[in-house]
Write a protein that holds these residues in place. Structure first.
Motif, PDB file in Angstrom:
ATOM      1  N   ASP A 181       0.838  -1.208   0.000  1.00  0.00           N
ATOM      2  CA  ASP A 181       0.000   0.000   0.000  1.00  0.00           C
ATOM      3  C   ASP A 181       0.868   1.252   0.000  1.00  0.00           C
ATOM      4  N   GLU A 182       0.564   2.162  -0.920  1.00  0.00           N
ATOM      5  CA  GLU A 182       1.324   3.421  -1.035  1.00  0.00           C
ATOM      6  C   GLU A 182       1.181   4.282   0.208  1.00  0.00           C
ATOM      7  N   ARG A 183      -0.017   4.222   0.858  1.00  0.00           N
ATOM      8  CA  ARG A 183      -0.225   5.014   2.070  1.00  0.00           C
ATOM      9  C   ARG A 183       0.690   4.559   3.191  1.00  0.00           C
ATOM     10  N   ALA A 184       0.964   3.264   3.264  1.00  0.00           N
ATOM     11  CA  ALA A 184       1.878   2.763   4.285  1.00  0.00           C
ATOM     12  C   ALA A 184       3.284   3.291   4.053  1.00  0.00           C
ATOM     13  N   PHE A 185       3.724   3.335   2.783  1.00  0.00           N
ATOM     14  CA  PHE A 185       5.067   3.850   2.473  1.00  0.00           C
ATOM     15  C   PHE A 185       5.202   5.328   2.857  1.00  0.00           C
ATOM     16  N   ILE A 186       4.145   6.115   2.580  1.00  0.00           N
ATOM     17  CA  ILE A 186       4.177   7.550   2.938  1.00  0.00           C
ATOM     18  C   ILE A 186       4.250   7.711   4.457  1.00  0.00           C
ATOM     19  N   ALA A 187       3.482   6.882   5.179  1.00  0.00           N
ATOM     20  CA  ALA A 187       3.511   6.970   6.641  1.00  0.00           C
ATOM     21  C   ALA A 187       4.865   6.576   7.197  1.00  0.00           C
ATOM     22  N   ILE A 188       5.495   5.547   6.606  1.00  0.00           N
ATOM     23  CA  ILE A 188       6.826   5.125   7.069  1.00  0.00           C
ATOM     24  C   ILE A 188       7.848   6.235   6.856  1.00  0.00           C
ATOM     25  N   LYS A 189       7.799   6.902   5.720  1.00  0.00           N
ATOM     26  CA  LYS A 189       8.740   8.005   5.458  1.00  0.00           C
ATOM     27  C   LYS A 189       8.524   9.147   6.440  1.00  0.00           C
ATOM     28  N   ARG A 190       7.249   9.441   6.759  1.00  0.00           N
ATOM     29  CA  ARG A 190       6.967  10.525   7.702  1.00  0.00           C
ATOM     30  C   ARG A 190       7.491  10.188   9.092  1.00  0.00           C
ATOM     31  N   ILE A 191       7.299   8.940   9.509  1.00  0.00           N
ATOM     32  CA  ILE A 191       7.786   8.526  10.833  1.00  0.00           C
ATOM     33  C   ILE A 191       9.312   8.518  10.862  1.00  0.00           C
ATOM     34  N   ALA A 192       9.945   8.076   9.772  1.00  0.00           N
ATOM     35  CA  ALA A 192      11.414   8.041   9.717  1.00  0.00           C
ATOM     36  C   ALA A 192      12.000   9.447   9.785  1.00  0.00           C
ATOM     37  N   LYS A 193      11.300  10.413   9.188  1.00  0.00           N
ATOM     38  CA  LYS A 193      11.780  11.797   9.228  1.00  0.00           C
ATOM     39  C   LYS A 193      11.790  12.351  10.641  1.00  0.00           C
ATOM     40  N   ASN A 194      10.827  11.910  11.455  1.00  0.00           N
ATOM     41  CA  ASN A 194      10.757  12.384  12.843  1.00  0.00           C
ATOM     42  C   ASN A 194      11.752  11.685  13.758  1.00  0.00           C
ATOM     43  N   HIS A 195      12.428  10.644  13.273  1.00  0.00           N
ATOM     44  CA  HIS A 195      13.372   9.898  14.115  1.00  0.00           C
ATOM     45  C   HIS A 195      14.754   9.835  13.468  1.00  0.00           C
ATOM     46  N   ARG A 196      15.187  10.927  12.859  1.00  0.00           N
ATOM     47  CA  ARG A 196      16.496  10.963  12.218  1.00  0.00           C
ATOM     48  C   ARG A 196      17.637  10.892  13.228  1.00  0.00           C
ATOM     49  N   ASP A 197      17.417  11.367  14.458  1.00  0.00           N
ATOM     50  CA  ASP A 197      18.482  11.434  15.455  1.00  0.00           C
ATOM     51  C   ASP A 197      18.748  10.079  16.106  1.00  0.00           C
ATOM     52  N   ARG A 198      18.000   9.069  15.771  1.00  0.00           N
ATOM     53  CA  ARG A 198      18.214   7.768  16.375  1.00  0.00           C
ATOM     54  C   ARG A 198      19.423   7.079  15.757  1.00  0.00           C
ATOM     55  N   LEU A 199      20.125   6.273  16.569  1.00  0.00           N
ATOM     56  CA  LEU A 199      21.293   5.548  16.092  1.00  0.00           C
ATOM     57  C   LEU A 199      20.861   4.419  15.174  1.00  0.00           C
ATOM     58  N   LEU A 200      21.647   4.232  14.115  1.00  0.00           N
ATOM     59  CA  LEU A 200      21.383   3.149  13.185  1.00  0.00           C
ATOM     60  C   LEU A 200      22.277   1.968  13.515  1.00  0.00           C
ATOM     61  N   PHE A 201      21.681   0.843  13.697  1.00  0.00           N
ATOM     62  CA  PHE A 201      22.440  -0.362  14.014  1.00  0.00           C
ATOM     63  C   PHE A 201      22.576  -1.209  12.756  1.00  0.00           C
ATOM     64  N   LYS A 202      23.842  -1.595  12.485  1.00  0.00           N
ATOM     65  CA  LYS A 202      24.097  -2.439  11.325  1.00  0.00           C
ATOM     66  C   LYS A 202      23.755  -3.879  11.684  1.00  0.00           C
ATOM     67  N   PRO A 203      22.866  -4.502  10.934  1.00  0.00           N
ATOM     68  CA  PRO A 203      22.485  -5.886  11.280  1.00  0.00           C
ATOM     69  C   PRO A 203      23.663  -6.836  11.099  1.00  0.00           C
ATOM     70  N   GLU A 204      23.773  -7.776  12.003  1.00  0.00           N
ATOM     71  CA  GLU A 204      24.839  -8.764  11.929  1.00  0.00           C
ATOM     72  C   GLU A 204      24.453  -9.868  10.943  1.00  0.00           C
ATOM     73  N   MET A 205      25.460 -10.281  10.159  1.00  0.00           N
ATOM     74  CA  MET A 205      25.237 -11.329   9.183  1.00  0.00           C
ATOM     75  C   MET A 205      25.357 -12.691   9.846  1.00  0.00           C
ATOM     76  N   ALA A 206      24.447 -13.565   9.539  1.00  0.00           N
ATOM     77  CA  ALA A 206      24.513 -14.915  10.094  1.00  0.00           C
ATOM     78  C   ALA A 206      25.632 -15.698   9.424  1.00  0.00           C
ATOM     79  N   GLU A 207      26.158 -16.699  10.152  1.00  0.00           N
ATOM     80  CA  GLU A 207      27.212 -17.528   9.596  1.00  0.00           C
ATOM     81  C   GLU A 207      26.677 -18.391   8.454  1.00  0.00           C
TER      82      GLU A 207
END
Length: 406
Positions: free
Chosen positions: A294-320
């Motif tokens: 749904d396009e509306r979900a993508f727009i909402a995700i971008k809006r929420i991400a914009k409000n949380h730019r100051d959060r630390l980004l964690f790099k996911p660990e790769m499984a063996e």
């Protein structure tokens, strides 16, 4: 004066012609029968099912299998009734047919007693047997149709007055069926004793026993149906009283006199039902498909991400890397015991079952206790094909009956 001319009816000449016609147009007749209540069947739809050969439809119309009304077709009532009766889907309860059968039996009993010719007496007796046989089946079918109509009426009829009237009418039919059963039993047990003393043979005796069993089953079902109707009528009355009270409360509320005319405040204050508690708003998790597509979900995700730019980004660990040992195809074979095959081989022998299984080659190691279990399983599943005797033997502390094939 105009003369009356006899006109030959355009019907099928024999059974073979009738069956052939029904078989040839099987697809059309089946489709029209399945949609007899949902839609008016159009001529254009019918032409598609006969490969647009209009002559095939004309033949069915001429032979009165189907009828045409403008651009619409329908199955003739005679064929429709026949299909519904044979397939047990008829909603009509034909009580007059049962009553007519009772009258026909009484008439033919009189003919039988008055007749001196053995051939004619046998013809009357054969008719009586056939009618008795049909009466049991028809009565059973009437009881089944009665129960189905009662349930459909209670569940599907939206008008309460009509629902009550229909149930009361069905209750009257239940009473009629009960009376017809009593008339039939009185005819057999008391009214025509002379006939049964003279005419009773082995076949008639079997028919009467079967008829009594069928009528007894119908009587028990009619008792349950009576209870069901009483319960449904009580529910309708309770619902009617509830709706009457609800309409009265709505009238009081609409005129702003409900608090003055009733004690509603006092009643509600003493209640602790969940409906009177404060409604809690709880979060609802969105579905993965909605977030992905749904396009509306993508727009909402971008809006929420914009409000949380100051959060630390964690790099996911790769499984063996998965070891190749886990990816190999390992096939484990197990030999299962085929009880039917053991049964088939045993039937071809004259040995007793226990000794046969004790010495049977299962192509794998089978312990003594497991062979005893197989012995019990075969007796349980194929008891009708086995002859279980009263003498017993003992092996390794296990006492068993001697079992042979029939």
């Amino acid at each position: 004066m105009p003369t009356l001319e006899t006109k030959e009816m355009n019907t099928f000449n024999d059974i073979k012609e009738l069956v052939t016609a029904l078989k040839r147009e099987e697809k059309l007749i089946s489709e029209m029968f399945s949609k007899r209540k949902s839609i008016d069947y159009k001529l254009n739809d019918a032409l598609e099912l006969v490969d647009y050969e209009e002559s095939r439809i004309d033949l069915l119309i001429q032979k009165a299998v189907i009828r045409q009304n403008g651009d619409f077709l329908e199955l003739d009532g005679q064929f429709l009734e026949f299909f519904e009766q044979v397939l047990y889907v008829s909603e009509e309860i034909n009580l007059s047919y049962i009553d007519e059968n009772i009258k026909n039996i009484k008439e033919n009993i009189v003919y039988f007693l008055n007749e001196s010719s053995e051939n004619r007496r046998y013809a009357y007796l054969r008719f009586i047997k056939k009618t008795f046989r049909n009466m049991g089946l028809i009565t059973l079918r009437s009881v089944v149709d009665l129960r189905r109509n009662i349930e459909n009426t209670f569940k599907n009829e939206s008008n309460y007055k009509n629902k009550q009237l229909k149930l009361e009418n069905l209750d009257e039919k239940r009473t009629v069926v009960t009376n017809l059963i009593q008339q039939t039993l009185f005819l057999i047990n008391e009214e025509e004793l002379t006939f049964f003393n003279r005419a009773l043979d082995e076949e008639l005796g079997r028919i009467i026993i079967e008829l009594k069993n069928q009528l007894g089953e119908c009587s028990h079902n009619l008792i349950e149906i009576e209870k069901q109707i009483i319960d449904y009528l009580n529910q309708i009355k309770q619902q009617g009283r509830f709706l009457e009270k609800l309409r009265k409360l709505k009238y009081l509320k609409d005129n702003f006199i409900i608090e003055a005319e009733t004690n509603i405040k006092q009643i509600v204050s003493n209640k602790n039902e969940v409906i009177f508690e404060t409604k809690l708003n709880e979060s609802i998790n969105l579905s993965i498909d909605f977030l992905r597509e749904d396009e509306r979900a993508f727009i909402a995700i971008k809006r929420i991400a914009k409000n949380h730019r100051d959060r630390l980004l964690f790099k996911p660990e790769m499984a063996e890397r998965i070891s190749n040992d886990y990816l190999d195809n390992n096939i484990e074979e197990e030999i299962m015991v085929n009880l039917e095959e053991v049964r088939n081989r045993f039937i071809a022998t004259s040995d007793n079952l226990f000794n046969f299984i004790l010495n049977y080659d299962f192509l794998k190691e089978v312990e003594f206790n497991e062979r005893v279990t197989i012995f019990c399983q075969i007796i349980s599943q194929y008891e009708e094909e086995l002859q279980i005797q009263d003498n017993y033997q003992t092996t390794n502390g296990i006492e068993y009956a001697m079992v042979f094939s029939r």
